[in-house]
Every structure is written in C-alpha cells, then in structure tokens.
Design an enzyme around this catalytic site. Sequence first.
Site, PDB file in Angstrom:
ATOM      1  NE  ARG A 165      -3.579  -2.899   1.085  1.00  0.00           N
ATOM      2  CZ  ARG A 165      -3.970  -3.692   1.818  1.00  0.00           C
ATOM      3  NH1 ARG A 165      -3.054  -3.766   2.590  1.00  0.00           N
ATOM      4  NH2 ARG A 165      -5.223  -4.257   1.170  1.00  0.00           N
ATOM      5  CG  ASP A 194      -2.987  -5.468  -1.676  1.00  0.00           C
ATOM      6  OD1 ASP A 194      -4.238  -6.354  -1.779  1.00  0.00           O
ATOM      7  OD2 ASP A 194      -2.173  -6.859  -0.337  1.00  0.00           O
ATOM      8  CG  HIS A 269      -6.549  -8.444  -1.549  1.00  0.00           C
ATOM      9  ND1 HIS A 269      -6.165  -7.009  -0.952  1.00  0.00           N
ATOM     10  CD2 HIS A 269      -6.998  -9.327  -0.046  1.00  0.00           C
ATOM     11  CE1 HIS A 269      -7.062  -6.993   0.061  1.00  0.00           C
ATOM     12  NE2 HIS A 269      -7.714  -8.333   0.511  1.00  0.00           N
ATOM     13  CG  ASP A 335      -6.014 -11.864   1.743  1.00  0.00           C
ATOM     14  OD1 ASP A 335      -5.835 -12.139   1.119  1.00  0.00           O
ATOM     15  OD2 ASP A 335      -6.033 -10.582   2.827  1.00  0.00           O
ATOM     16  CD  GLU A 336     -10.126  -8.957   3.039  1.00  0.00           C
ATOM     17  OE1 GLU A 336     -10.423  -8.178   3.975  1.00  0.00           O
ATOM     18  OE2 GLU A 336      -9.082  -8.049   3.244  1.00  0.00           O
ATOM     19  CD1 TRP A 402      -7.182 -13.606   8.260  1.00  0.00           C
ATOM     20  CD2 TRP A 402      -8.107 -11.763   8.596  1.00  0.00           C
ATOM     21  NE1 TRP A 402      -7.989 -14.021   6.754  1.00  0.00           N
ATOM     22  CE2 TRP A 402      -8.699 -12.251   7.406  1.00  0.00           C
ATOM     23  CE3 TRP A 402      -8.641 -10.425   9.735  1.00  0.00           C
ATOM     24  CZ2 TRP A 402     -10.241 -11.579   6.713  1.00  0.00           C
ATOM     25  CZ3 TRP A 402      -9.729 -10.038   8.553  1.00  0.00           C
ATOM     26  CH2 TRP A 402     -10.082 -10.542   7.595  1.00  0.00           C
ATOM     27  CE1 TYR A 429      -4.209  -9.166  11.174  1.00  0.00           C
ATOM     28  CE2 TYR A 429      -6.173  -7.708   9.813  1.00  0.00           C
ATOM     29  CZ  TYR A 429      -5.199  -8.561   9.925  1.00  0.00           C
ATOM     30  OH  TYR A 429      -5.272  -9.919   8.976  1.00  0.00           O
ATOM     31  CD1 TRP A 479      -3.587  -5.638   8.075  1.00  0.00           C
ATOM     32  CD2 TRP A 479      -2.521  -5.810   6.600  1.00  0.00           C
ATOM     33  NE1 TRP A 479      -3.728  -6.793   7.844  1.00  0.00           N
ATOM     34  CE2 TRP A 479      -3.323  -7.314   7.055  1.00  0.00           C
ATOM     35  CE3 TRP A 479      -2.003  -6.366   5.148  1.00  0.00           C
ATOM     36  CZ2 TRP A 479      -2.808  -8.254   5.878  1.00  0.00           C
ATOM     37  CZ3 TRP A 479      -1.532  -7.447   4.433  1.00  0.00           C
ATOM     38  CH2 TRP A 479      -1.716  -8.556   4.787  1.00  0.00           C
ATOM     39  CD  GLU A 481      -4.932  -1.240   4.065  1.00  0.00           C
ATOM     40  OE1 GLU A 481      -5.813  -1.925   3.916  1.00  0.00           O
ATOM     41  OE2 GLU A 481      -3.960  -0.991   4.968  1.00  0.00           O
TER      42      GLU A 481
END
Length: 617
Positions: A165, A194, A269, A335-336, A402, A429, A479, A481
Amino acid sequence: MNRIVLIISLFLISITGEAQKNSPNFIPQPESVQFSDGVFVLDQITKVIVPKKFREQLIPYVAEKIQSDLGLNLVYSYNGPDKGEKHILFKLEKKASLKEEGYHLIIGPESIVVMAKDYAGLFNGFQTLRQTFPLESTGEVRIPAMEVKDNPRFQWRGIMLDVSRHFQPKEFILKQIDVLSSYKVNKFHWHLTDDQGWRIEIKKYPKLTEKGAWRADRSGIAWWEREKATAEEPKTVGGFYTQEEIKEVIAYAKVRNVEIIPEIDVPGHSKALVASYPELFCYDDPEADFEVAVGGKAPDNTVCPGKEYSYGFLNDVIKEVAALFPSQYLHIGGDECNKKNWKKCPYCQKAKLDNGLEDEEELQSYFIQRIHELVKKQKKTMIGWDEILSGNGAPGATIMAWRRGKYTPQITAPQEGYPTIMTSYKYSYISQVQGPTITEPEGPKVVLPLSKVYGHEPVAAELTEAQKELVLGNQASLWGEFTPTQEHCEYMLYPRAIASAEVSWSLPETKNWERFQTALEDYHFDKLERKGINVSKSLYSVYPSYTIDELHGEAIVYLQTESVGYEIRYTLDGSEPDIDSAVYTKAFRAEPKSLLKAALFNDKGEQKGKTLELRLK
C-alpha cells in the site's frame, strides 16, 4: 523437619518473586531472574569470547552493539580467556533445560556467561544482556550480578509489514529488523504484493515492476475516497526491491536471527498483478480497469482460476521467489477474494464443470490446492490466510488465523490438524489506531490500545493439549493503507510490536501490565527514541465518553485511561488542565456544549501525554 523445609521453600519463592519484581526493565520478561551479591564492571579491558563457528556473524554484531550502546571498543576472540581475565563468554551448551533459541545468562563479579544450544539462543541471551546496560555510559558500566534462565514460549514470534500500500525503502526495512530482533522477534513477514503495488523484482516478468510497482498520486485524499486512476495520468508513487536488495535484507536479518517470509497475495488482492499482465484476468471486458489501484476498493483484482495460463505464470513467479528466499515458508495470501467475476467467466465455469466443483468456494479451493502443489515442488511450506480453509481446504499448509467472531479459525484450524499462527485482527492488527479516534492520525475507526495487544492470549482455551501443540506462535500485522511515511509506520509499530513480542516470547504467568508499562517508561521509550524511532505515547491517552441527559439538560461524562499510576485531571471552561485542576474519580455532570479538556498527571504534577479536547455537544 517438613515444617522447616516448607519455611525454607516459601522463603526462596519470596526471594525469587522479589527478584522478578525488581529485575531490570526486561522486555520480553524472562522465565526467571535471580539476583546475587556483587556487580560486573564492564569496561575497556573486558574480553569477549565467541564460539569459533559463529565468529564471522557474532563478533561483528556484538562489537557494533557494544560500541553503539556503550561507546566501548573491546577485544574479541574465539580463544578462551586467560586466567583471571575479565570476560564475556558466549558458550554453546547442550542442557535439557535449554530449548531452541533459549539461553542461560549468568552475570558474576568476574565474568558474564551466555549459554545456549544454538546461535539463536546466544543472540537472544545477548539481547537480554543489552537491556542491563544503562542508557547513559561513562566508559565503565556496573551490571548487577544475576542469573537469568529463559526459553521462548513460541517458535513463531512474528511481525508483518505491508509495503504494498505504501512502499518503504530498504534502509527502513533494515532498521526495523534490527530493532525488532532486539526484542526477540524472529519472523519478518513481508507483504510484498497487493492491489496498490508489486514490490519484488521478477526477472521473467519485468512489467510487474515496470507497471505494477507504480500508481497515480492520490496523497492528501482519504484512502477510501480516492477515485481510480486513468491510463493517461502519471504514475509517480511506488517503488520496488531488486533481487540484490532482497538478498541484502535476508543476509542482514540472518545475523539477527530473523527469518524473512515473503508473501505473494493471490488470487485476490492482485490488482497490481493483473494490471501488469491482463492475460491473468478472467475474460475480455471493455469495462474492466487495468490500472494499479490507488487506494480504497479495487474491483477486477482477482487472478482467473480457470485459465491454465494463470498456473504457468504463477509457477514462474513462485520459482523465482522460492530461489531468492531461504525460508522454508512461502505465503500465498488467499484472503478476501471477490469471486464476482468468476461467476460470469467461461474459463472458471468450465473449470468448475470439468473438476466437479459445486461452487466458487470450491473453485477457490481448487486454485489454492494447485498453487500449493507449485509451492511444494519448490520444497517450501505454503502459508495462507485462514480463508484457504474454505471449500476443500489445503491439507499440508500452514494457516494464519486472522478472522474472529463469525469465523473461528483459531479453533478450527488446529482442530483440523493445521499448524496455525495466530494473528487476530482484534488483538494483533496494529494498523488500527491506538488511542481515541479524535486524537489519532487517520486510520480504521477501531481502537486497539497497547494494553489490549499486551493482554492477548493467542491459544484458544477450547483446544486440547495435542491441538495446542499445533499453535506455532503469534504475530502482529501492520497493514499499510494508513502509513504513508516512515515516521507514521514507526508510530504504529512501537510500542505495540514490543507488546506483541512479549506475548510471543514470555509465559503468561510472567506477564504483568504494570511491570511492562514501567519498563517502557523507565527504559525502552528512551532507548527507542535514541535510535531515531518515532515512538507512540498513546499509552497516556484519556478516553472520553458522554451522553446528553435530555430530561435534566446535562451531559454525563465518563473518562478512563489504560495506564496505571496517574490521575486524570480536567477542566470544563476551556483552560488547560494542570495540577490544580479537578481530579476525575467517577462519572460527572456538566453543562452541554462545555469544552472538556483532560490529561494525565503524575504525583509530581507533571503532565503525561497530550491533552484531550472535546466539546460536549
């Protein structure tokens, strides 16, 4: 006779407890610390002896740290000390009481001995010894005599840093590895790819860094409010690591007992990946966006699991990554994953039909299992986020658990026989803000204070003893961001990464929040700042909450803090709180629209941390 033995035993327990309580400001807290009479005087004539097999790694490292910590240039050798020669001895010793990475530190008036069964243990013992050094040195250091016996609770004591990010340069990575290793962190999970950037050079596919490492500039705009980039605008934000730079990081980390674990995040991602090579996308779509994401959500960011091209491409990438990183682990994300495009992709639907897959969950499982085979072919162990358990799972993989709440991978993964690393988003996190949201920089509107990280118990009570053995360890994840600068990144890391390090190393019964807080305040805050680390002091935050009592036309105010040993003082007239201001003892009533200001004060009347300011409207 039994009465005498009992009295003596109670006396010894009392002494040990007192030693623990009065021990130096150790973080992580060791298993046991026992003091004895005398001091070791560390000065210019002290000799340092290391095992011959480790001389090329250990001597330069120890020499650098003693010089930087104390300003002393000592004599170093792998030959034993002469009779009567004052010395520090690093000694390999096979003892039943010493586990891998554990150590036995004995400080006496004539010598300091660090015993361990391996290099890692000698390294960790030295970190504990360093924490006996004063912050200020005058050339002669007096270290109290003591005996420290210590072993790690977990083999995996990790920190994850997301550089996708917001890219962080190689020098910053080296700096963090050096600091983290001094707190016995031994795994550095490097989130290299990502939606917002591909950060690792892959020689076979140069567009991954030519295009995938760069994005349009949206700085100054809130992360979730950024509009997607156009093909025409300049792509000036980003960066990547060459393979030579990565080799340098790996070598640097090895000396510091840190294993570097790379993550290449697929099939979701993956916006930077499919933007660089659109052939990896599901189907031809004139509406699809193939620009590297600038922030916020990133649609069209999944690799197609129905195309054979995807597996050939990823096999090439995995081969280069596996050859570059000596770690036994390779993290593939998982993930996601947004499966919306898969449902209308002819390749995906054909793969489902050909392989008898019931739905897109099983299609993801099919993809993960095929990637798993590619990883195993490189003689690596695959790690994935706990979503890889969905569908038909990934037998033989290691799970990073997680999610919590609706999903319980911290329980189900070990129960299903998976080696599991705990990295709970609720406790670990550290991209979440660490103080009141009204006083912290931009971030998720969830507060993860230092005390909550420290109070985490990674092993679920529901597990059997055999299942608990599958819990490899604990990891804090940062993370990227909301960490656009190096200073902000450090602010989010410290001291919460240190709290996580103690959770990962120390036995639960040796942990104590008040002791940990005192160690930070008396020693580690200063130590980190002297190393140029931007340390957060959100520990001293005052947390407000209030409601308006409409019946009586008043505000009811409640204040609290996570730190111990301080008073909350406050004002309601807009003036700055000081030692003469009201002391908060319980919820109070105030006029609506009053300007509340509150802060922490010690018993000397000195303010700790920032002043909270809040209009009661």
